[in-house]
Scaffold this active site. Structure first.
Site, short mmCIF file in Angstrom:
data_model
loop_
_atom_site.label_atom_id
_atom_site.label_comp_id
_atom_site.label_asym_id
_atom_site.label_seq_id
_atom_site.Cartn_x
_atom_site.Cartn_y
_atom_site.Cartn_z
N TYR A 1 0.83 -1.21 0.00
CA TYR A 1 0.00 0.00 0.00
C TYR A 1 0.87 1.26 0.00
O TYR A 1 1.86 1.34 0.73
CB TYR A 1 -0.97 0.01 1.19
CG TYR A 1 -2.13 -0.97 1.03
CD1 TYR A 1 -2.37 -1.63 -0.18
CD2 TYR A 1 -3.01 -1.23 2.07
CE1 TYR A 1 -3.43 -2.52 -0.33
CE2 TYR A 1 -4.08 -2.12 1.92
CZ TYR A 1 -4.27 -2.76 0.71
OH TYR A 1 -5.33 -3.63 0.57
N SER B 1 -13.48 -2.82 -0.97
CA SER B 1 -14.23 -1.91 -1.85
C SER B 1 -15.75 -2.11 -1.70
O SER B 1 -16.46 -2.32 -2.68
CB SER B 1 -13.81 -2.06 -3.31
OG SER B 1 -12.51 -1.55 -3.51
N PRO B 2 -16.26 -2.02 -0.46
CA PRO B 2 -17.70 -2.22 -0.24
C PRO B 2 -18.56 -1.16 -0.92
O PRO B 2 -19.75 -1.38 -1.14
CB PRO B 2 -17.83 -2.14 1.28
CG PRO B 2 -16.65 -1.34 1.74
CD PRO B 2 -15.54 -1.70 0.80
N LEU B 3 -17.94 -0.01 -1.25
CA LEU B 3 -18.67 1.06 -1.95
C LEU B 3 -18.17 1.18 -3.39
O LEU B 3 -18.25 2.25 -3.99
CB LEU B 3 -18.51 2.38 -1.20
CG LEU B 3 -18.87 2.34 0.30
CD1 LEU B 3 -18.58 3.68 0.97
CD2 LEU B 3 -20.34 1.94 0.50
N GLY C 1 -15.22 1.25 -4.41
CA GLY C 1 -14.08 2.17 -4.51
C GLY C 1 -14.52 3.62 -4.67
O GLY C 1 -13.75 4.47 -5.09
N GLY C 2 -15.79 3.90 -4.31
CA GLY C 2 -16.32 5.26 -4.42
C GLY C 2 -17.21 5.43 -5.65
O GLY C 2 -17.96 6.40 -5.75
N PHE D 1 -20.90 6.46 -5.62
CA PHE D 1 -21.35 7.85 -5.44
C PHE D 1 -21.00 8.75 -6.61
O PHE D 1 -21.62 9.79 -6.79
CB PHE D 1 -20.77 8.42 -4.15
CG PHE D 1 -21.10 7.57 -2.98
CD1 PHE D 1 -22.37 7.60 -2.42
CD2 PHE D 1 -20.18 6.67 -2.49
CE1 PHE D 1 -22.71 6.77 -1.38
CE2 PHE D 1 -20.50 5.83 -1.44
CZ PHE D 1 -21.77 5.88 -0.89
N THR D 2 -20.02 8.33 -7.39
CA THR D 2 -19.54 9.22 -8.46
C THR D 2 -19.87 8.69 -9.85
O THR D 2 -19.88 9.46 -10.81
CB THR D 2 -18.02 9.41 -8.36
OG1 THR D 2 -17.41 8.12 -8.37
CG2 THR D 2 -17.63 10.14 -7.09
N1 LIG Z 1 -7.49 -7.45 -0.75
C1 LIG Z 1 -7.49 -6.65 -1.77
O1 LIG Z 1 -7.12 -7.00 -2.89
C2 LIG Z 1 -7.96 -5.23 -1.58
C3 LIG Z 1 -8.20 -4.42 -2.69
C4 LIG Z 1 -8.64 -3.11 -2.49
C5 LIG Z 1 -8.87 -2.65 -1.18
N2 LIG Z 1 -8.60 -3.46 -0.11
C6 LIG Z 1 -8.87 -2.99 1.27
O2 LIG Z 1 -10.20 -2.56 1.35
C7 LIG Z 1 -10.25 -1.24 1.86
C8 LIG Z 1 -11.45 -0.53 1.31
O3 LIG Z 1 -11.37 -0.45 -0.13
P1 LIG Z 1 -11.81 0.89 -0.85
O4 LIG Z 1 -10.96 2.03 -0.37
O5 LIG Z 1 -11.86 0.65 -2.31
O6 LIG Z 1 -13.30 1.06 -0.21
P2 LIG Z 1 -14.61 1.83 -0.68
O7 LIG Z 1 -15.31 2.20 0.56
O8 LIG Z 1 -15.34 1.04 -1.69
O9 LIG Z 1 -14.07 3.15 -1.41
C9 LIG Z 1 -13.52 4.20 -0.66
C10 LIG Z 1 -13.39 5.39 -1.57
O10 LIG Z 1 -14.70 5.88 -1.83
C11 LIG Z 1 -14.70 7.29 -1.62
N3 LIG Z 1 -16.04 7.73 -1.21
C12 LIG Z 1 -16.83 8.57 -1.91
N4 LIG Z 1 -17.98 8.79 -1.28
C13 LIG Z 1 -17.95 8.08 -0.14
C14 LIG Z 1 -18.85 7.91 0.93
N5 LIG Z 1 -20.06 8.50 0.99
N6 LIG Z 1 -18.49 7.10 1.93
C15 LIG Z 1 -17.30 6.48 1.92
N7 LIG Z 1 -16.38 6.61 0.92
C16 LIG Z 1 -16.70 7.41 -0.10
C17 LIG Z 1 -13.65 7.51 -0.54
O11 LIG Z 1 -13.21 8.83 -0.59
P3 LIG Z 1 -13.07 9.71 0.77
O12 LIG Z 1 -11.81 9.25 1.44
O13 LIG Z 1 -12.99 11.10 0.26
O14 LIG Z 1 -14.27 9.45 1.61
C18 LIG Z 1 -12.59 6.52 -0.96
O15 LIG Z 1 -11.76 7.09 -1.96
C19 LIG Z 1 -8.88 -0.63 1.50
O16 LIG Z 1 -8.48 0.42 2.35
C20 LIG Z 1 -7.98 -1.83 1.68
O17 LIG Z 1 -7.65 -1.96 3.06
C21 LIG Z 1 -8.18 -4.74 -0.29
#
Ligand SMILES: NC(=O)c1ccc[n+]([C@@H]2O[C@H](COP(=O)([O-])OP(=O)(O)OC[C@H]3O[C@@H](n4cnc5c(N)ncnc54)[C@H](OP(=O)(O)O)[C@@H]3O)[C@@H](O)[C@H]2O)c1
Length: 305
Positions: A61, A216-218, A220-221, A224-225
């Site tokens: 990361y 990436s429960p959302l 990856g954003g 919303f976008t």
């Molecule tokens: N095992 C794997 O291969 C793998 C791959 C990817 C990720 N991961 C893990 O999973 C975690 C979560 O993944 P993700 O970051 O893709 O999660 P996500 O919750 O799907 O996406 C987060 C992104 O969405 C944006 N966003 C926009 N509106 C939002 C709202 N209303 N609420 C929350 N977020 C919003 C966030 O920006 P803001 O910060 O501006 O809110 C952020 O950039 C990572 O941190 C990592 O630890 C694991």
């Protein structure tokens, strides 16, 4: 389920195994948040105040920088490490300034790489133990006996408490699980990404009593976008359900994940505490099966057959 310091329970990933908070805070994007050490400590403290005690990392990361950023915060605050659990991953080799020996991007699950990676993560995180270590992506050259023996050795040395995989197929997980009992499978699932619901991945977790962690429960954003037809349909249904339940669309997306009988642990991705609070709120929302299928239908664009 024991209650956590706040309203988030501590839950065993697998029967009798390591427990994490029912919502996990992801650190993937931490390098983008541009926090100095005190802001990082404050962020971790605020996450803990929400009841989220588990943090998700990977060696790669932030181009191999995030574990060190987090470790700086841990070492600056006595006692902080004891209040949280650390999940990290290994097995991907990126071409990066921090790893000049890597000529191409590849996967490596050899004993030498996994042990070297764990040692590097322990140094970066400024800790003596990792709570859960995951193989980040399936190594096509994985030798399961060698990898399981590596897990045994790291566990016996007290360096890693439990192991799991991420983004593996059900058969890859089963092959390794037969040799070393795994704690979790970290996979992608969201109202925009449904594959794990039907390819056997979540069936296997349910069957084994192994709670999956959800990345990436959302979307990856994108939830919303995004302006594509699938996202527009899903967003509209999430907003309608949000109004019905008196919560945000993001909370409904987490509730949709939590509704699955595999009992998933969603991993947040945001640096905003308010966004993590929206995830915690989902623990109090139970969608009806029809509501759940309404989201599924919006995502696929079709009724169930
Ligand atoms: N095992 C794997 O291969 C793998 C791959 C990817 C990720 N991961 C893990 O999973 C975690 C979560 O993944 P993700 O970051 O893709 O999660 P996500 O919750 O799907 O996406 C987060 C992104 O969405 C944006 N966003 C926009 N509106 C939002 C709202 N209303 N609420 C929350 N977020 C919003 C966030 O920006 P803001 O910060 O501006 O809110 C952020 O950039 C990572 O941190 C990592 O630890 C694991």
């Amino acid at each position: 389920m024991k209650p956590g310091p706040n309203s988030v329970a501590q839950v065993a990933l697998a029967p009798g195994g390591v427990s994490l908070s029912a919502i996990v805070a992801g650190a993937w994007r931490m390098a983008e948040w541009q926090q100095d050490v005190s802001a990082r400590v404050r962020w971790i403290e605020q996450v803990l105040e929400l009841g989220i005690t588990s943090f998700d990392h990977a060696d790669i990361y932030g181009d191999y920088s995030v574990e060190s950023l987090f470790g700086e915060a841990l070492v600056s605050t006595p006692g902080l490490r004891e209040r949280l659990q650390l999940v990290t991953k290994c097995g991907i080799k990126l071409v990066a300034d921090a790893r000049p020996a890597h000529a191409i991007k590849s996967y490596d699950s050899s004993r030498a790489h996994v042990i070297a990676s764990v040692e590097a993560s322990l140094r970066a995180l400024r800790t003596d133990r990792i709570d859960v270590l995951l193989m980040h992506r399936p190594d096509l050259l994985m030798a399961p006996d060698e990898l399981a023996a590596t897990f045994d050795a790291l566990q016996a040395a007290g360096k890693v408490r439990a192991f799991g995989v991420s983004n593996h197929t059900a058969s890859q997980l089963a092959m390794l699980h037969r040799r070393h009992a795994l704690a979790t499978h970290q996979i992608e699932l969201s109202p925009l990404q449904l594959q794990a619901l039907s390819d056997g991945t979540l069936d296997q977790c349910t069957d084994l009593g192994m709670r999956p962690m959800i990345w990436s429960p959302l979307g990856g954003g994108r939830l919303f976008t995004g302006q594509d037809p699938q996202t527009l349909r899903v967003r509209s249904v999430l907003e309608t359900l949000g109004q019905r339940h008196g919560v945000s669309a993001a909370t409904i997306a987490y509730a949709w994940i939590l509704r699955h009988p595999a009992r998933p642990l969603p991993i947040t991705g945001s640096g905003r505490i308010e966004a993590l609070r929206e995830a915690v709120s989902a623990l109090d929302v139970r969608l009806s099966a029809e509501e759940w299928y309404r989201v599924w239908q919006a995502s696929t664009g079709a009724e169930v057959p």
